[in-house]
Design an enzyme around this catalytic site. Structure first.
Site, PDB file in Angstrom:
ATOM      1  CG  ASP A 133      -1.778  -1.240   1.300  1.00  0.00           C
ATOM      2  OD1 ASP A 133      -2.266  -1.683   0.253  1.00  0.00           O
ATOM      3  OD2 ASP A 133      -1.907  -1.786   2.406  1.00  0.00           O
TER       4      ASP A 133
ATOM      5  CE  LYS B  70       3.107  -2.216  -4.579  1.00  0.00           C
ATOM      6  NZ  LYS B  70       2.741  -2.022  -3.189  1.00  0.00           N
TER       7      LYS B  70
ATOM      8  N   GLY C  82      -4.132  -4.247  -4.395  1.00  0.00           N
ATOM      9  CA  GLY C  82      -5.054  -3.195  -4.812  1.00  0.00           C
ATOM     10  C   GLY C  82      -4.252  -1.960  -5.162  1.00  0.00           C
ATOM     11  CG  HIS C  83      -1.318  -1.859  -7.564  1.00  0.00           C
ATOM     12  ND1 HIS C  83      -0.478  -2.511  -8.420  1.00  0.00           N
ATOM     13  CD2 HIS C  83      -0.936  -2.245  -6.332  1.00  0.00           C
ATOM     14  CE1 HIS C  83       0.377  -3.261  -7.734  1.00  0.00           C
ATOM     15  NE2 HIS C  83       0.094  -3.119  -6.464  1.00  0.00           N
TER      16      HIS C  83
ATOM     17  CD  GLN D  37       0.554  -8.818  -2.543  1.00  0.00           C
ATOM     18  OE1 GLN D  37       1.313  -9.423  -3.269  1.00  0.00           O
ATOM     19  NE2 GLN D  37      -0.711  -8.659  -2.858  1.00  0.00           N
TER      20      GLN D  37
HETATM   21  P1  IMP Z   1      -2.859 -12.777   1.516  1.00  0.00           P
HETATM   22  O1  IMP Z   1      -1.953 -12.139   0.528  1.00  0.00           O
HETATM   23  O2  IMP Z   1      -4.321 -12.570   1.216  1.00  0.00           O
HETATM   24  O3  IMP Z   1      -2.508 -14.214   1.753  1.00  0.00           O
HETATM   25  O4  IMP Z   1      -2.623 -12.037   2.936  1.00  0.00           O
HETATM   26  C1  IMP Z   1      -1.414 -12.189   3.649  1.00  0.00           C
HETATM   27  C2  IMP Z   1      -1.013 -10.883   4.317  1.00  0.00           C
HETATM   28  O5  IMP Z   1      -0.635  -9.955   3.317  1.00  0.00           O
HETATM   29  C3  IMP Z   1      -2.128 -10.200   5.118  1.00  0.00           C
HETATM   30  O6  IMP Z   1      -1.563  -9.533   6.224  1.00  0.00           O
HETATM   31  C4  IMP Z   1      -2.678  -9.188   4.139  1.00  0.00           C
HETATM   32  O7  IMP Z   1      -3.325  -8.110   4.797  1.00  0.00           O
HETATM   33  C5  IMP Z   1      -1.413  -8.761   3.444  1.00  0.00           C
HETATM   34  N1  IMP Z   1      -1.634  -8.244   2.094  1.00  0.00           N
HETATM   35  C6  IMP Z   1      -1.916  -8.947   0.979  1.00  0.00           C
HETATM   36  N2  IMP Z   1      -2.042  -8.133  -0.079  1.00  0.00           N
HETATM   37  C7  IMP Z   1      -1.808  -6.891   0.367  1.00  0.00           C
HETATM   38  C8  IMP Z   1      -1.741  -5.615  -0.269  1.00  0.00           C
HETATM   39  O8  IMP Z   1      -1.913  -5.451  -1.488  1.00  0.00           O
HETATM   40  N3  IMP Z   1      -1.449  -4.571   0.532  1.00  0.00           N
HETATM   41  C9  IMP Z   1      -1.204  -4.703   1.863  1.00  0.00           C
HETATM   42  N4  IMP Z   1      -1.247  -5.870   2.494  1.00  0.00           N
HETATM   43  C10 IMP Z   1      -1.548  -6.957   1.754  1.00  0.00           C
END
Ligand code: IMP
Length: 434
Positions: free
Chosen positions: A13, A16, A40-41, A224
């Site tokens: 977040d 990017k 989520g971009h 991420q």
């Molecule tokens: P997952 O990717 O859904 O398996 O989640 C694993 C961890 O990564 C959790 O703490 C999510 O909140 C975090 N996470 C996954 N995608 C994002 C993102 O795009 N931004 C911020 N945190 C993320």
């Protein structure tokens, strides 16, 4: 001709989407290399706002090619709705988007398995985005997953679908998850998506390597952030893919010798969503102030983000793992009203300085941040587009970040719009991206 990776330097977040969108103008292709629709971009263009989850932010620029690399996990329904959203906004997807035939397919039953894992007694709940991303990567590594190439051949897809779904349902039901599931309807939906995307599916490693050989420029877009990388992040509170720079090679099939630069994107403070240790978390009203001013709520799940202060040792670690050439500092304006701005300059634990990022949750949780407090600037930096127009205290703040992290700050974002951006002249950033 530089090929450059742009990725998150913190816990995701970082903004990017805007950076990729803005600088994709100078590239021919934008390629995503990992993750799925957990990302989520957000990109704002005038009064229009786009939240892209699977498709690279480069799709918003006409004439560019966008690639979903082999390192991604693709949920067919999520992909279809994203394509529909873009088309409804008048953006051309056909002929611009290319999807790797080696990317994995996320099935609805992966979400059931994730629900089982997150609620199982005795198991650490990660606080995932509940999109089935982790279980899909589990299937990939266990060599029982389904790839986009499999969707292209009915004779392969149908029996594979039946086998995988039967295994998933048995595991989910045994774990007490009884979500409704209609295999016929799901299979028909996936087959419908397969036909829609068929012209986009190809060997994207070939596409990218041929393009590079022909002198075209590729930007690799991370999802991420480094601290959510499955190897280098705060394991097990991480995502299931290689978000760090190394993932760009394995997730696209482009070798390291063809990549010339790595840009880290970081907020002027720091946030994290979901569980896990967070040394500089501000649990007081300052944290609330950042959350409200920065609108720090998840773009995928809407969850409030945990907020805290810029963490220099964490950034030094991210710089080591990724080899950052330059940093982009985003959301500087969120700090405009702060009277004082703490920056964590080092860690201590049990009275001694800690110089390396501890590998365990227990070790990270035990870190005591050592703060240096800088005076705030208390004037608006919103929309400032020239470095010299920043207030002196804001420049001091950025200089401190660069000095302590050992990486230049080559670009600063002062608002969501494309023109609310500062590029430092004569920086490595300017050389790589402009
Ligand atoms: P997952 O990717 O859904 O398996 O989640 C694993 C961890 O990564 C959790 O703490 C999510 O909140 C975090 N996470 C996954 N995608 C994002 C993102 O795009 N931004 C911020 N945190 C993320």
């Amino acid at each position: 001709m530089s090929n450059v990776i742009i990725l998150g330097a913190q816990w995701g977040d970082e903004g990017k989407g805007k950076v990729v969108d803005l600088f994709s103008e100078r590239f021919d292709i934008v390629a995503r290399y990992q993750g799925g629709h957990n990302a989520g971009h957000t990109v704002r263009i005038g009064d229009r706002k786009f939240v892209l989850k699977l498709i690279p932010s480069g799709i918003l620029r006409s004439g560019k090619q966008s690639v979903i690399g082999n390192g991604l996990v693709v949920d067919p329904s999520a992909l279809l709705s994203e394509i529909a959203m873009l088309e409804a906004a008048g953006i051309t997807v056909d002929g611009s988007l290319f999807i790797s035939n080696r990317a994995q397919v996320v099935l609805p039953t992966h979400r059931m398995l994730e629900k089982a894992a997150e609620t199982r007694p005795g198991r650490t709940a990660i606080g995932t985005t509940s999109r089935g991303i982790g279980p899909c990567y589990e299937d990939k590594i266990a060599r029982r997953g389904m790839r986009i190439g499999d969707l292209m051949d009915r004779a392969v897809f149908e029996p594979l679908f039946d086998t995988i779904v039967a295994e998933h349902l048995a595991a989910a039901r045994a774990a007490g998850i009884h979500d409704p599931f209609d295999p016929e309807a799901v299979r028909a939906e996936i087959e419908r998506v397969a036909e829609r995307i068929r012209p986009m599916v190809c060997d994207t490693a070939r596409l990218l390597n041929d393009a590079i050989a022909a002198g075209r420029r590729v930007m690799f877009e991370g999802a991420q952030g480094t601290m959510l990388d499955v190897d280098h992040g705060t394991y097990p509170f991480v995502t299931s893919s290689s978000a760090a720079a190394g993932g760009a090679c394995t997730g696209t099939g482009v070798p390291p010798t063809r990549i010339h630069g790595v840009i880290g994107v970081a907020k002027a403070y720091i946030t994290r969503v979901g569980g896990g240790p967070f040394p500089t978390e501000a649990l007081d009203s300052w944290g609330d102030q950042i959350r409200n001013r920065g609108n720090e709520f998840g773009s995928v799940t809407g969850r409030p983000r945990r907020c805290g202060w810029f963490d220099v040792p964490l950034m030094r670690y991210a710089a080591m793992i990724n080899g950052f050439d330059s940093l982009v500092i985003t959301k500087l304006d969120v700090l405009d009203e702060m009277e004082k701005i703490p920056v964590c300059v080092s860690y201590r634990a049990g009275g001694t300085e800690v110089t390396d990022m501890p590998p365990t949750v227990k070790g990270v949780a035990a870190l005591e941040p050592v703060y240096e407090c800088l005076p705030g600037w208390r004037v608006s930096t919103f929309g400032v587009s020239s470095y010299d127009d920043l207030p002196p205290a804001a420049r001091d703040y950025l200089q401190l970040l660069a000095r302590h992290t050992g990486v230049e700050v080559g670009c600063i974002s002062t608002g969501p719009e494309r023109n609310q951006t500062i590029v430092k002249p004569a920086s490595r950033f300017a050389r790589l991206l402009t």
